[in-house]
Motif scaffolding. Sequence first.
Motif, PDB file in Angstrom:
ATOM      1  N   GLN A 138     -36.004   7.954  41.323  1.00  0.00           N
ATOM      2  CA  GLN A 138     -36.178   7.017  42.435  1.00  0.00           C
ATOM      3  C   GLN A 138     -35.276   5.791  42.263  1.00  0.00           C
ATOM      4  O   GLN A 138     -34.600   5.368  43.215  1.00  0.00           O
ATOM      5  N   PHE A 141     -31.569   6.839  42.944  1.00  0.00           N
ATOM      6  CA  PHE A 141     -31.299   7.012  44.378  1.00  0.00           C
ATOM      7  C   PHE A 141     -31.192   5.644  45.062  1.00  0.00           C
ATOM      8  O   PHE A 141     -30.302   5.416  45.890  1.00  0.00           O
ATOM      9  N   LYS A 142     -32.104   4.743  44.712  1.00  0.00           N
ATOM     10  CA  LYS A 142     -32.122   3.415  45.340  1.00  0.00           C
ATOM     11  C   LYS A 142     -30.830   2.654  45.035  1.00  0.00           C
ATOM     12  O   LYS A 142     -30.231   2.042  45.932  1.00  0.00           O
ATOM     13  N   TYR A 158     -33.972  10.292  48.076  1.00  0.00           N
ATOM     14  CA  TYR A 158     -34.860   9.134  47.949  1.00  0.00           C
ATOM     15  C   TYR A 158     -36.140   9.352  48.760  1.00  0.00           C
ATOM     16  O   TYR A 158     -37.252   9.036  48.306  1.00  0.00           O
TER      17      TYR A 158
END
Length: 435
Positions: A138, A141-142, A158
Amino acid sequence: MNKRDTNLTDLLTRLEQHRDLNLGDKAGTAHTHNSLAHIKYLFGYYEEALTNLKKSVELTKDFYGDNCDEKLIVTYGNFAWLHFHMKQYAECQSYLEKLKEIEEKNPRVSTSALHPEVLGEKAWALFKFSRKYYSRAQDCFKKALELEPEDGECNAGYAIVLYRTETKCVSPEDSSALKQLRRAIETNPDNDELKLLLALKLAEFKLFDEAEDLVERALEMSPDSPHVIRYVGKYMRNYGSLDRSISLLKRALDVSPNSAFIHHQLALCYKQIKEKFREHPKSQTFRNLSISHFEKAITLKSDFILAMAQLAILYGEDGQIHRAEVVFETALDKTAQQKNEGVQALYLYYGEFLQYRKRDKHQAIKYYKDCLKMNPGTLDGKKSAKNLRKIANKRLSYNINDTMALGILEFIEQVTGEKQFTACEHPLESTSKHE
């Protein structure tokens, strides 16, 4: 990544199924081949690892065109790394020079760990490797999206990881997963899997009109995709027709007979029918069908802890106490070796098995407490708290000074932060001695 954090054989099987069924677009399948290369390397199959990396390059070029050097920096880095470990130093140097050429031709391209393509590939690898790495995936992806907000693959990744990790929200406005799924569909308008995940999330908030429209559109566009059908089946099981869900899942099983997920969904359908018609003459038939599909699911995915717990409960209901104990013990052994999803449900189910089948409330209390401590806000956590409260109030109905019962209520209060009442203080929680 640590090999002990996942079952490599099961992971290899899932990745190969994903590859063989052509799930997702070519870019997604290229990611799958990169992951397969890493797993093949861990097993010592170096030539097969190279073959997967070559296929990843081919698919990437097919999807993005020949001018896709930026998209290949991770794969070329993997080639260099693998050739180095194979002691093929000339080939290793060749790929390192390719990477240097790409950086020189494209000043904005960097092979550093902070490049969006590197972050994205790392995120997908973490996501596929183990649920234990979801939070790290996570974060990657962010960070990638902060650098490339319009990247479709990272927006999709995400969204999926948020969907998998988000606990129940009070309203749609509070749901980060719902917002990101909408964003991901904007950048991936043809991705029907994302539409179905959004439908399932919308249904949690009872927004059924939009959810059902998404389900119908996805099924119309991808009527033969087992990946799509399985999520449609899940939606129908939870919010629509069990008969339709079973029909769709059977259709998906014809295409993908070795999908543990589809067998699990079918098992849950038959379990729901069995529970709905407890007194029906065919209740045992539905239980047997559910057991059969649970057994198949854990055969195909040996660390499927949730399915193991659900199977063990059905064995217990069926009077197969010894078989239930064996499955529970196997599941508990696996959770001790590595972190698995479904552990909280396992503790709840094992507690109920101990309480109602083995008549061992002391051990049941231990597992209810373990379940509650993991996450008091989930349905499993709340049910464990309810079961503990019932045990405590039953004891207090005999003796208002029962120290074990008062200790249980104090434990619930400490974990949940909610004031607990004794049977005498709160008549709604009281339990009759003759119940």
